[in-house]
Scaffold this motif. Structure first.
Motif, PDB file in Angstrom:
ATOM      1  N   ILE A 310       0.855  -1.133   0.039  1.00 13.72           N
ATOM      2  CA  ILE A 310       0.166   0.017  -0.197  1.00 13.72           C
ATOM      3  C   ILE A 310       0.878   1.338   0.085  1.00 13.72           C
ATOM      4  CG2 ILE A 310      -1.934   1.405   1.589  1.00 13.72           C
ATOM      5  CD1 ILE A 310      -2.626  -1.475   0.427  1.00 13.72           C
ATOM      6  N   PHE A 311       0.373   2.088  -1.503  1.00 14.34           N
ATOM      7  CA  PHE A 311       1.283   3.124  -0.443  1.00 14.34           C
ATOM      8  C   PHE A 311       0.282   4.595  -0.764  1.00 14.34           C
ATOM      9  CE2 PHE A 311       2.829   7.270  -2.918  1.00 14.34           C
ATOM     10  CZ  PHE A 311       4.409   7.634  -1.591  1.00 14.34           C
ATOM     11  N   GLY A 312      -0.215   4.967   0.320  1.00 12.55           N
ATOM     12  CA  GLY A 312      -1.077   5.633   1.060  1.00 12.55           C
ATOM     13  C   GLY A 312      -0.896   7.340   0.098  1.00 12.55           C
ATOM     14  N   GLY A 313      -2.727   7.230  -0.933  1.00 10.75           N
ATOM     15  CA  GLY A 313      -1.979   8.955  -2.037  1.00 10.75           C
ATOM     16  C   GLY A 313      -3.935   9.164  -0.662  1.00 10.75           C
ATOM     17  N   ILE A 314      -5.274   8.753  -1.524  1.00 12.12           N
ATOM     18  CA  ILE A 314      -5.966   9.080  -0.581  1.00 12.12           C
ATOM     19  C   ILE A 314      -6.073   8.193   0.188  1.00 12.12           C
ATOM     20  CG2 ILE A 314      -8.287   8.907  -1.435  1.00 12.12           C
ATOM     21  CD1 ILE A 314      -7.659   9.990  -4.377  1.00 12.12           C
ATOM     22  N   THR A 315      -5.641   6.684  -0.385  1.00 12.73           N
ATOM     23  CA  THR A 315      -5.340   5.714   0.672  1.00 12.73           C
ATOM     24  C   THR A 315      -4.976   6.386   1.796  1.00 12.73           C
ATOM     25  OG1 THR A 315      -6.152   3.958  -0.844  1.00 12.73           O
ATOM     26  CG2 THR A 315      -5.540   3.373   0.826  1.00 12.73           C
ATOM     27  N   ARG A 316      -5.890   5.626   3.393  1.00 13.65           N
ATOM     28  CA  ARG A 316      -4.581   6.045   4.389  1.00 13.65           C
ATOM     29  C   ARG A 316      -3.895   5.030   4.638  1.00 13.65           C
ATOM     30  NH1 ARG A 316      -8.693   9.028   7.390  1.00 13.65           N
ATOM     31  NH2 ARG A 316      -8.090   8.566   9.894  1.00 13.65           N
ATOM     32  N   GLY A 317      -2.607   5.157   5.809  1.00  9.87           N
ATOM     33  CA  GLY A 317      -2.368   3.867   6.218  1.00  9.87           C
ATOM     34  C   GLY A 317      -2.798   3.096   7.351  1.00  9.87           C
ATOM     35  N   ASP A 318      -3.269   3.969   8.437  1.00  7.39           N
ATOM     36  CA  ASP A 318      -4.349   3.410   9.314  1.00  7.39           C
ATOM     37  C   ASP A 318      -5.167   3.437   8.653  1.00  7.39           C
ATOM     38  OD1 ASP A 318      -5.640   6.201   8.158  1.00  7.39           O
ATOM     39  OD2 ASP A 318      -5.801   6.799  10.590  1.00  7.39           O
ATOM     40  N   GLU A 319      -5.944   3.041   7.886  1.00  7.23           N
ATOM     41  CA  GLU A 319      -7.229   3.023   7.262  1.00  7.23           C
ATOM     42  C   GLU A 319      -6.926   1.200   6.870  1.00  7.23           C
ATOM     43  OE1 GLU A 319     -10.636   2.546   7.569  1.00  7.23           O
ATOM     44  OE2 GLU A 319     -10.815   5.423   8.273  1.00  7.23           O
ATOM     45  N   VAL A 320      -5.943   0.975   6.078  1.00 12.49           N
ATOM     46  CA  VAL A 320      -5.823  -0.195   5.689  1.00 12.49           C
ATOM     47  C   VAL A 320      -5.068  -1.279   6.704  1.00 12.49           C
ATOM     48  CG1 VAL A 320      -3.769  -1.290   4.754  1.00 12.49           C
ATOM     49  CG2 VAL A 320      -4.204   0.501   3.561  1.00 12.49           C
ATOM     50  N   ALA A 321      -4.382  -0.317   7.678  1.00  3.44           N
ATOM     51  CA  ALA A 321      -3.655  -1.350   9.105  1.00  3.44           C
ATOM     52  C   ALA A 321      -4.390  -1.473   9.636  1.00  3.44           C
ATOM     53  CB  ALA A 321      -3.412  -0.451  10.225  1.00  3.44           C
ATOM     54  N   LYS A 322      -6.787  -0.912   9.769  1.00  2.32           N
ATOM     55  CA  LYS A 322      -7.427  -1.728  10.781  1.00  2.32           C
ATOM     56  C   LYS A 322      -7.729  -2.665  10.571  1.00  2.32           C
ATOM     57  CE  LYS A 322      -8.490   3.682  12.715  1.00  2.32           C
ATOM     58  NZ  LYS A 322      -9.489   4.146  12.056  1.00  2.32           N
ATOM     59  N   GLY A 323      -8.100  -2.642   8.837  1.00  2.00           N
ATOM     60  CA  GLY A 323      -8.486  -3.085   8.190  1.00  2.00           C
ATOM     61  C   GLY A 323      -8.154  -4.621   7.738  1.00  2.00           C
ATOM     62  N   ILE A 324      -6.586  -4.383   7.703  1.00  2.00           N
ATOM     63  CA  ILE A 324      -6.207  -6.208   8.363  1.00  2.00           C
ATOM     64  C   ILE A 324      -5.811  -6.577   9.601  1.00  2.00           C
ATOM     65  CG2 ILE A 324      -3.800  -6.890   7.889  1.00  2.00           C
ATOM     66  CD1 ILE A 324      -2.517  -4.138   5.896  1.00  2.00           C
ATOM     67  N   ASN A 325      -5.815  -5.739  10.608  1.00  3.49           N
ATOM     68  CA  ASN A 325      -6.741  -6.382  11.783  1.00  3.49           C
ATOM     69  C   ASN A 325      -7.435  -7.157  11.509  1.00  3.49           C
ATOM     70  OD1 ASN A 325      -4.110  -5.370  12.917  1.00  3.49           O
ATOM     71  ND2 ASN A 325      -4.742  -3.082  13.110  1.00  3.49           N
ATOM     72  N   GLU A 326      -8.680  -5.937  11.160  1.00  2.00           N
ATOM     73  CA  GLU A 326      -9.858  -6.491  11.576  1.00  2.00           C
ATOM     74  C   GLU A 326      -9.814  -7.947  10.808  1.00  2.00           C
ATOM     75  OE1 GLU A 326     -12.589  -3.647  10.010  1.00  2.00           O
ATOM     76  OE2 GLU A 326     -12.242  -1.906  11.290  1.00  2.00           O
ATOM     77  N   ALA A 327      -9.860  -8.331   9.416  1.00  2.00           N
ATOM     78  CA  ALA A 327     -10.014  -9.232   9.282  1.00  2.00           C
ATOM     79  C   ALA A 327      -9.127 -10.250   9.496  1.00  2.00           C
ATOM     80  CB  ALA A 327      -9.055  -9.489   7.368  1.00  2.00           C
ATOM     81  N   LEU A 328      -7.530 -10.187  10.117  1.00  2.00           N
ATOM     82  CA  LEU A 328      -6.595 -11.159  10.763  1.00  2.00           C
ATOM     83  C   LEU A 328      -7.567 -11.681  12.093  1.00  2.00           C
ATOM     84  CD1 LEU A 328      -3.656 -10.205   9.534  1.00  2.00           C
ATOM     85  CD2 LEU A 328      -5.136 -12.239   8.256  1.00  2.00           C
ATOM     86  N   GLU A 329      -8.100 -11.066  12.662  1.00  3.25           N
ATOM     87  CA  GLU A 329      -8.105 -11.231  13.980  1.00  3.25           C
ATOM     88  C   GLU A 329     -10.362 -11.836  14.060  1.00  3.25           C
ATOM     89  OE1 GLU A 329      -8.786  -6.778  16.133  1.00  3.25           O
ATOM     90  OE2 GLU A 329      -6.523  -6.878  16.565  1.00  3.25           O
ATOM     91  N   SER A 330     -10.333 -11.365  12.551  1.00  6.58           N
ATOM     92  CA  SER A 330     -11.599 -12.497  12.636  1.00  6.58           C
ATOM     93  C   SER A 330     -11.273 -14.567  12.652  1.00  6.58           C
ATOM     94  CB  SER A 330     -12.023 -12.310  11.464  1.00  6.58           C
ATOM     95  OG  SER A 330     -12.315 -12.472  10.577  1.00  6.58           O
ATOM     96  N   PHE A 331      -9.990 -14.636  12.538  1.00 10.38           N
ATOM     97  CA  PHE A 331      -9.240 -16.003  12.527  1.00 10.38           C
ATOM     98  C   PHE A 331      -8.927 -16.292  14.052  1.00 10.38           C
ATOM     99  CE2 PHE A 331      -9.193 -14.215   8.023  1.00 10.38           C
ATOM    100  CZ  PHE A 331      -9.514 -15.863   7.368  1.00 10.38           C
ATOM    101  N   ASP A 332      -8.848 -18.114  14.457  1.00 16.54           N
ATOM    102  CA  ASP A 332      -9.195 -18.155  15.384  1.00 16.54           C
ATOM    103  C   ASP A 332      -7.216 -19.154  15.287  1.00 16.54           C
ATOM    104  OD1 ASP A 332     -11.153 -18.370  17.396  1.00 16.54           O
ATOM    105  OD2 ASP A 332     -11.799 -20.179  16.197  1.00 16.54           O
ATOM    106  N   GLU A 333      -7.059 -19.484  13.703  1.00 18.59           N
ATOM    107  CA  GLU A 333      -5.412 -19.457  12.950  1.00 18.59           C
ATOM    108  C   GLU A 333      -5.242 -18.514  12.010  1.00 18.59           C
ATOM    109  OE1 GLU A 333      -2.573 -23.062  12.220  1.00 18.59           O
ATOM    110  OE2 GLU A 333      -4.581 -23.307  13.052  1.00 18.59           O
ATOM    111  N   ILE A 334      -4.384 -17.578  11.788  1.00 18.69           N
ATOM    112  CA  ILE A 334      -4.396 -17.067  10.656  1.00 18.69           C
ATOM    113  C   ILE A 334      -3.906 -18.314   9.084  1.00 18.69           C
ATOM    114  CG2 ILE A 334      -3.203 -15.534   9.363  1.00 18.69           C
ATOM    115  CD1 ILE A 334      -4.463 -14.491  12.281  1.00 18.69           C
ATOM    116  N   PRO A 335      -5.379 -18.577   8.351  1.00 20.01           N
ATOM    117  CA  PRO A 335      -4.940 -19.409   7.371  1.00 20.01           C
ATOM    118  C   PRO A 335      -3.522 -18.964   6.281  1.00 20.01           C
ATOM    119  CG  PRO A 335      -6.363 -18.123   6.807  1.00 20.01           C
ATOM    120  CD  PRO A 335      -6.317 -17.595   8.060  1.00 20.01           C
ATOM    121  N   LYS A 336      -2.825 -17.515   6.174  1.00 23.31           N
ATOM    122  CA  LYS A 336      -1.385 -17.854   5.460  1.00 23.31           C
ATOM    123  C   LYS A 336      -0.502 -16.972   6.377  1.00 23.31           C
ATOM    124  CE  LYS A 336      -5.156 -19.476   1.854  1.00 23.31           C
ATOM    125  NZ  LYS A 336      -4.602 -20.879   1.618  1.00 23.31           N
TER     126      LYS A 336
END
Length: 380
Positions: A310-336
């Motif tokens: 991710i290279f942030g211009g319009i996209t904000r790094g903190d929003e991306v980080a939140k999305g990654i955390n939300e996605a991964l924290e929903s798994f009991d075990e990270i699949p990849k």
């Protein structure tokens, strides 16, 4: 939009191109009924959009109903290069003595469409282009005037096509170009064009890809879009609104912007890996969109590791980080295993937010790609 073979052959037949008699089937009973109606021998061909179906067991020639049923039971439901086969084309077999390649695409270096003919049909044309480019005759076309008859004939003769069938092959090439222009195609080809012992020319395969942005001009083709979607991942990409292309490797790639994603693909290849996909989440992606992207890549069974660039211009790094955390924290075990590189707008804030227990963070793109390739190799 990539048409399936059976869809492309329907378009070809409507344009007057010589295609074998065929029927789409989704069960062994339907396959046998279609084969009995067409008459043996027939070819049973998996309807998935990958090359090398024959070598992978997705195409079989059969001589009777018993063989047809057995082949249908093997092919329907099989996993073919990561794609599930749920339909086959039952097609009249062609007794051929020669195979040609005929196609039209855009030559971006020349800024013109190019019509191509080769006597090395029936094999991967990309390999021919790389190893023996002189085996492909090319004619660049001025789109204001279209492919002229003399150009079609010259391409056929330069390729070394037998003069007895040269006129018919030139006609196939001309019709393909007309379809390419009329239907806003990005690529159209027949590989192989089969030549029979009686001198008949038969379009035994069909590839036709349409510019998505031009589908509004072609409602008949737009109606095929749902069926043309190759699998659940492509359907999910359409649902999420992602630009997504599934590839054959095992390193999943997510980025924001087509150029950034393409650069990442190139680096994966450079460092000895194999890209599993192209996935552009676009500019200004919020946390939910980022989580959806990870969900898609995780759903690909071929993926062994993921690189998030991710290279942030319009996209904000903190929003991306939140999305990654939300996605991964929903798994009991990270699949990849996931490797993240953040730069640009709010990258520092994003790095602070990222749960480094769930991801590997690298400061440069090169390091991130190398780490993802290493992870993918560990899973082999």
């Amino acid at each position: 939009m990539k048409l399936h073979e059976y869809q492309a052959k329907g378009v070809f037949a409507d344009a007057g191109l010589p295609v074998p008699d065929s029927t789409l089937a989704s069960t062994p009973d339907e396959v046998v009924a279609a084969a009995d109606d067409i008459g043996y021998p027939v070819a049973i061909k998996a309807q998935v959009q990958v090359g090398g179906r024959g070598k992978a067991g997705g195409i079989e020639l059969v001589d009777d109903a018993e063989e047809a049923r057995a082949a249908a039971e093997r092919i329907i439901g099989m996993d073919l290069k990561g794609l599930h086969v749920d339909r086959v084309l039952v097609e009249e077999a062609v007794d051929f003595v020669n195979e040609l390649y005929v196609g039209v695409t855009m030559d971006r270096n020349e800024g013109k469409p190019v019509a191509m003919v080769s006597t090395q049909g029936g094999v991967n044309i990309e390999e021919v282009a790389a190893e023996t480019p002189e085996a492909i005759a090319r004619e660049h076309v001025d789109p204001a005037f279209g492919l002229q008859p003399y150009q079609a004939r010259r391409a056929v003769y330069d390729a070394g096509v037998d003069r007895e069938v040269a006129g018919d092959v030139a006609s196939v090439l001309t019709t393909l170009y007309d379809l390419w222009a009329e239907k806003d195609a990005t690529e159209i080809e027949v590989n192989p064009v089969m030549i029979t012992s009686d001198g008949e020319v038969v379009c035994a395969d069909a590839v036709m890809n349409i510019d998505d942005d031009a589908l509004f001009r072609h409602p008949d083709l737009a109606d095929m879009e749902d069926e043309a979607a190759e699998d659940d991942l492509e359907a999910k990409a359409n649902e999420y609104g992602f630009d997504y292309v599934r590839l054959s490797g095992n390193v999943g790639i997510i980025g924001n912007g087509a150029g950034l994603v393409m650069t990442t693909l190139d680096l994966v290849d450079y460092y000895g890996g194999a890209p599993a996909n192209f996935l552009d989440i676009g500019g200004g992606a919020k946390a939910e969109r980022v989580a959806n992207a990870l969900d898609m890549v995780f759903a690909d069974e071929n993926v062994d590791s993921v690189v998030f660039n991710i290279f942030g211009g319009i996209t904000r790094g903190d929003e991306v980080a939140k999305g990654i955390n939300e996605a991964l924290e929903s798994f009991d075990e990270i699949p990849k295993k996931v490797v993240v590189r953040l730069a640009g707008t709010n990258a520092a804030e994003g790095m602070e937010i990222l749960n480094t227990d769930l991801v590997t963070v690298e400061s440069t793109l090169e390091d991130a790609v190398q780490r993802a390739v290493e992870y993918s190799e560990e899973e082999q």
